[in-house]
Enzyme design. Structure first.
Site, PDB file in Angstrom:
ATOM      1  N   CYS A 117      15.104   9.879  45.430  1.00 35.84           N
ATOM      2  CA  CYS A 117      15.765  10.958  44.708  1.00 35.84           C
ATOM      3  C   CYS A 117      16.261  11.968  45.726  1.00 35.84           C
ATOM      4  O   CYS A 117      15.771  12.012  46.842  1.00 35.84           O
ATOM      5  CB  CYS A 117      14.806  11.619  43.725  1.00 35.84           C
ATOM      6  SG  CYS A 117      15.670  12.636  42.496  1.00 35.84           S
ATOM      7  N   CYS A 119      16.511  15.391  45.016  1.00 35.47           N
ATOM      8  CA  CYS A 119      16.220  16.798  44.688  1.00 35.47           C
ATOM      9  C   CYS A 119      15.361  17.521  45.726  1.00 35.47           C
ATOM     10  O   CYS A 119      15.488  18.718  45.902  1.00 35.47           O
ATOM     11  CB  CYS A 119      15.608  16.920  43.301  1.00 35.47           C
ATOM     12  SG  CYS A 119      14.019  16.104  43.108  1.00 35.47           S
ATOM     13  N   CYS A 127      19.280  16.541  41.456  1.00 33.29           N
ATOM     14  CA  CYS A 127      19.042  15.158  41.876  1.00 33.29           C
ATOM     15  C   CYS A 127      20.334  14.422  42.223  1.00 33.29           C
ATOM     16  O   CYS A 127      20.326  13.214  42.442  1.00 33.29           O
ATOM     17  CB  CYS A 127      18.291  14.402  40.775  1.00 33.29           C
ATOM     18  SG  CYS A 127      16.756  15.213  40.298  1.00 33.29           S
ATOM     19  N   LYS A 192      12.793   8.801  31.939  1.00 31.04           N
ATOM     20  CA  LYS A 192      12.248  10.025  32.514  1.00 31.04           C
ATOM     21  C   LYS A 192      12.779  11.202  31.716  1.00 31.04           C
ATOM     22  O   LYS A 192      13.985  11.429  31.648  1.00 31.04           O
ATOM     23  CB  LYS A 192      12.680  10.135  33.976  1.00 31.04           C
ATOM     24  CG  LYS A 192      12.170  11.385  34.660  1.00 31.04           C
ATOM     25  CD  LYS A 192      12.546  11.374  36.123  1.00 31.04           C
ATOM     26  CE  LYS A 192      12.050  12.608  36.829  1.00 31.04           C
ATOM     27  NZ  LYS A 192      12.469  12.638  38.226  1.00 31.04           N
ATOM     28  N   ARG A 202       7.155  20.537  41.230  1.00 31.21           N
ATOM     29  CA  ARG A 202       8.301  21.246  41.830  1.00 31.21           C
ATOM     30  C   ARG A 202       7.825  22.325  42.774  1.00 31.21           C
ATOM     31  O   ARG A 202       8.480  22.617  43.773  1.00 31.21           O
ATOM     32  CB  ARG A 202       9.204  21.799  40.730  1.00 31.21           C
ATOM     33  CG  ARG A 202       9.898  20.648  40.018  1.00 31.21           C
ATOM     34  CD  ARG A 202      10.821  21.103  38.916  1.00 31.21           C
ATOM     35  NE  ARG A 202      11.267  19.933  38.162  1.00 31.21           N
ATOM     36  CZ  ARG A 202      11.910  19.993  37.025  1.00 31.21           C
ATOM     37  NH1 ARG A 202      12.206  21.172  36.492  1.00 31.21           N
ATOM     38  NH2 ARG A 202      12.273  18.899  36.401  1.00 31.21           N
ATOM     39  N   ARG A 214      17.595  20.188  34.387  1.00 34.69           N
ATOM     40  CA  ARG A 214      17.915  18.775  34.607  1.00 34.69           C
ATOM     41  C   ARG A 214      18.305  18.057  33.310  1.00 34.69           C
ATOM     42  O   ARG A 214      18.272  16.837  33.231  1.00 34.69           O
ATOM     43  CB  ARG A 214      16.706  18.060  35.217  1.00 34.69           C
ATOM     44  CG  ARG A 214      16.210  18.630  36.531  1.00 34.69           C
ATOM     45  CD  ARG A 214      15.553  17.542  37.364  1.00 34.69           C
ATOM     46  NE  ARG A 214      14.660  18.036  38.397  1.00 34.69           N
ATOM     47  CZ  ARG A 214      15.035  18.656  39.511  1.00 34.69           C
ATOM     48  NH1 ARG A 214      16.307  18.898  39.726  1.00 34.69           N
ATOM     49  NH2 ARG A 214      14.134  19.046  40.396  1.00 34.69           N
ATOM     50  N   GLU A 230      17.592   3.040  27.528  1.00 33.26           N
ATOM     51  CA  GLU A 230      17.515   3.254  28.984  1.00 33.26           C
ATOM     52  C   GLU A 230      16.726   2.134  29.665  1.00 33.26           C
ATOM     53  O   GLU A 230      17.117   1.630  30.716  1.00 33.26           O
ATOM     54  CB  GLU A 230      16.851   4.600  29.292  1.00 33.26           C
ATOM     55  CG  GLU A 230      17.747   5.812  29.103  1.00 33.26           C
ATOM     56  CD  GLU A 230      18.721   6.011  30.270  1.00 33.26           C
ATOM     57  OE1 GLU A 230      18.783   5.156  31.174  1.00 33.26           O
ATOM     58  OE2 GLU A 230      19.438   7.018  30.264  1.00 33.26           O
ATOM     59  N   LYS A 245       7.863   8.360  31.917  1.00 30.02           N
ATOM     60  CA  LYS A 245       7.338   9.562  32.547  1.00 30.02           C
ATOM     61  C   LYS A 245       7.758  10.779  31.760  1.00 30.02           C
ATOM     62  O   LYS A 245       8.942  10.865  31.411  1.00 30.02           O
ATOM     63  CB  LYS A 245       7.898   9.623  33.970  1.00 30.02           C
ATOM     64  CG  LYS A 245       7.515  10.816  34.773  1.00 30.02           C
ATOM     65  CD  LYS A 245       8.226  10.782  36.089  1.00 30.02           C
ATOM     66  CE  LYS A 245       8.019  12.121  36.740  1.00 30.02           C
ATOM     67  NZ  LYS A 245       8.941  12.379  37.782  1.00 30.02           N
ATOM     68  N   SER A 271       2.298  15.805  37.321  1.00 29.52           N
ATOM     69  CA  SER A 271       1.570  16.941  37.887  1.00 29.52           C
ATOM     70  C   SER A 271       1.020  17.895  36.831  1.00 29.52           C
ATOM     71  O   SER A 271      -0.091  18.406  36.969  1.00 29.52           O
ATOM     72  CB  SER A 271       2.493  17.694  38.848  1.00 29.52           C
ATOM     73  OG  SER A 271       3.690  18.084  38.207  1.00 29.52           O
ATOM     74  N   TYR A 310      -2.502  11.262  40.011  1.00 30.14           N
ATOM     75  CA  TYR A 310      -3.111  12.033  41.099  1.00 30.14           C
ATOM     76  C   TYR A 310      -4.634  11.900  41.068  1.00 30.14           C
ATOM     77  O   TYR A 310      -5.311  12.358  41.972  1.00 30.14           O
ATOM     78  CB  TYR A 310      -2.687  13.499  40.997  1.00 30.14           C
ATOM     79  CG  TYR A 310      -1.179  13.663  41.068  1.00 30.14           C
ATOM     80  CD1 TYR A 310      -0.520  13.647  42.293  1.00 30.14           C
ATOM     81  CD2 TYR A 310      -0.411  13.785  39.905  1.00 30.14           C
ATOM     82  CE1 TYR A 310       0.861  13.757  42.363  1.00 30.14           C
ATOM     83  CE2 TYR A 310       0.967  13.904  39.958  1.00 30.14           C
ATOM     84  CZ  TYR A 310       1.595  13.885  41.189  1.00 30.14           C
ATOM     85  OH  TYR A 310       2.971  13.987  41.256  1.00 30.14           O
TER      86      TYR A 310
HETATM   87  C1  PBG Z   1      11.962  13.720  41.641  1.00 28.71           C
HETATM   88  C2  PBG Z   1      10.666  13.616  40.910  1.00 28.71           C
HETATM   89  C3  PBG Z   1      10.018  14.567  40.110  1.00 28.71           C
HETATM   90  C4  PBG Z   1       8.780  14.005  39.772  1.00 28.71           C
HETATM   91  C5  PBG Z   1       8.737  12.737  40.331  1.00 28.71           C
HETATM   92  N1  PBG Z   1       9.919  12.509  41.004  1.00 28.71           N
HETATM   93  C6  PBG Z   1      10.394  15.942  39.728  1.00 28.71           C
HETATM   94  C7  PBG Z   1      11.502  16.198  38.800  1.00 28.71           C
HETATM   95  O1  PBG Z   1      12.174  15.301  38.299  1.00 28.71           O
HETATM   96  O2  PBG Z   1      11.754  17.387  38.605  1.00 28.71           O
HETATM   97  C8  PBG Z   1       7.700  14.666  38.965  1.00 28.71           C
HETATM   98  C9  PBG Z   1       6.312  14.196  39.275  1.00 28.71           C
HETATM   99  C10 PBG Z   1       5.224  15.052  38.747  1.00 28.71           C
HETATM  100  O3  PBG Z   1       5.437  16.069  38.057  1.00 28.71           O
HETATM  101  O4  PBG Z   1       4.072  14.704  39.031  1.00 28.71           O
HETATM  102  N2  PBG Z   1      13.094  13.732  40.858  1.00 28.71           N
END
Ligand code: PBG
Length: 325
Positions: A117, A119, A127, A192, A202, A214, A230, A245, A271, A310
């Site tokens: 990615c 970003c 992104c 996603k 982030r 986004r 998708e 996700k 996260s 995690y």
């Molecule tokens: C990159 C990406 C993100 C996450 C994984 N790959 C952040 C986003 O899309 O803003 C999030 C992972 C997480 O929150 O643990 N695009």
């Protein structure tokens, strides 16, 4: 006669014998953050227990993980320099590329997946390529191709595009095949959602968008049919694994996708899910180990074959201790 489902719940042995869902550490993936510098292990405030490691420290961590039997790592890079074309995302001396070479040469048995990615590498935090405030899909694709190829060349075992641009799985597949990397799988972040649950990530990666959000590329949380669309599209473009996700609030989507595709399905416990459990446990409001186990079991029960979390190290331990089957 009374039908008595409780017979199969009477003691631990029979419960464990008749379980419908079993978890193996081989199905876990541990996401890690790698940053520039030397001898760095920076705590991430909103992700208690997670760190940004410089490459030298990451090597120690990788060794410890392998000893615990966790060999699948998802790597996120945090560069020092950012610009509008995310040049450091595909630079030969980029943070991820160097980390891959170092880890692979020392621990060839590790299985390294990279998040593809832009970003973390763009100055605006989006992104894709931005022009006049819009994220330009087709100008982003070549940059994603270059990024994926540079990861694989540096030693990535698998690439995981997470940008949500249309057509990127097909573009990356063609690029890798053209370079003779026909055996490198693509795990697509196919489904996603634009989610508030990414907040702590982030902060960890310094990748919050500097304007807007986004929502023009990540999915709307109100939608379910679109998730199937998708996922099917990405399989058609050549995705070997499709991911949903976040995980916890999206388990209906995991099940829906599981029922529709033949490839393995991954669920990413993001996260914010980690932060919620950690924060509540720190307050004494929830039992952390029980929550972690239950959340993982439920993701697999929903249909996940692979679980990115995690809490991978803790789960490895809980599996050993027989807390989960
Ligand atoms: C990159 C990406 C993100 C996450 C994984 N790959 C952040 C986003 O899309 O803003 C999030 C992972 C997480 O929150 O643990 N695009």
């Amino acid at each position: 006669m009374i039908i008595r489902p409780r017979r199969l719940r009477n003691n631990q042995a029979i419960r464990e014998m008749t379980r419908e869902t079993r978890i193996a550490r081989q199905a876990l993936v541990y996401p890690m953050f790698v940053c520039e510098g030397f001898n760095k292990k920076e705590a991430i405030p909103s992700m208690d227990g997670q760190f940004r490691f410089s490459i030298d420290r990451l090597l120690f961590e990788a060794e410890a993980l392998l000893k615990l039997g966790i060999q699948n790592i998802m790597l996120f890079g945090i560069p020092d320099d950012k610009d509008i074309y995310a040049v450091k995302a595909y630079a030969e001396d980029g943070i991820i590329q160097r980390a891959l070479r170092e880890i692979k040469s020392r621990f060839p048995e590790s299985y390294l997946i990279t998040d593809v990615c832009l970003c973390e590498y763009t100055s605006h935090g989006h992104c894709g390529v931005v022009e006049n405030g819009c994220i330009i899909n087709d100008k982003t694709l070549p940059l994603l191709e270059k990024t994926a190829l540079s990861h694989v060349t540096a030693g990535a075992d698998m690439v995981a595009p997470s940008d949500m641009m249309d057509g990127r799985v097909g573009a990356i597949r063609a690029c890798l095949d053209h370079a003779d990397y026909t055996q490198t799988p693509i795990m697509s972040y196919a489904v996603k959602y634009a989610s508030a649950f990414y907040g702590p990530f982030r902060e960890a990666a310094g990748s919050a968008p500097s304007f807007g959000d986004r929502k023009s590329y990540q999915m709307d949380s109100h939608n379910r049919r679109e998730a199937v669309r998708e996922a099917l599209l990405d399989v058609e473009e050549g995705a070997d694994i499709v991911m949903v996700k976040p995980a916890m609030s999206y388990l209906d989507i995991v099940r829906e996708v599981r029922n529709e595709v033949q490839v393995p399905v991954a669920a990413y416990s993001v996260s914010g899910e980690y932060a919620m459990i950690k924060a509540a446990a720190a307050k004494g409001w929830l039992n952390e180990a029980q929550m972690v186990c239950e959340a993982a079991v439920c993701a697999f029960r929903a249909g996940a074959d692979i679980y990115l979390t995690y809490f991978a190290k803790e789960l490895g331990k809980y599996i050993d201790e027989g807390r989960i089957g």
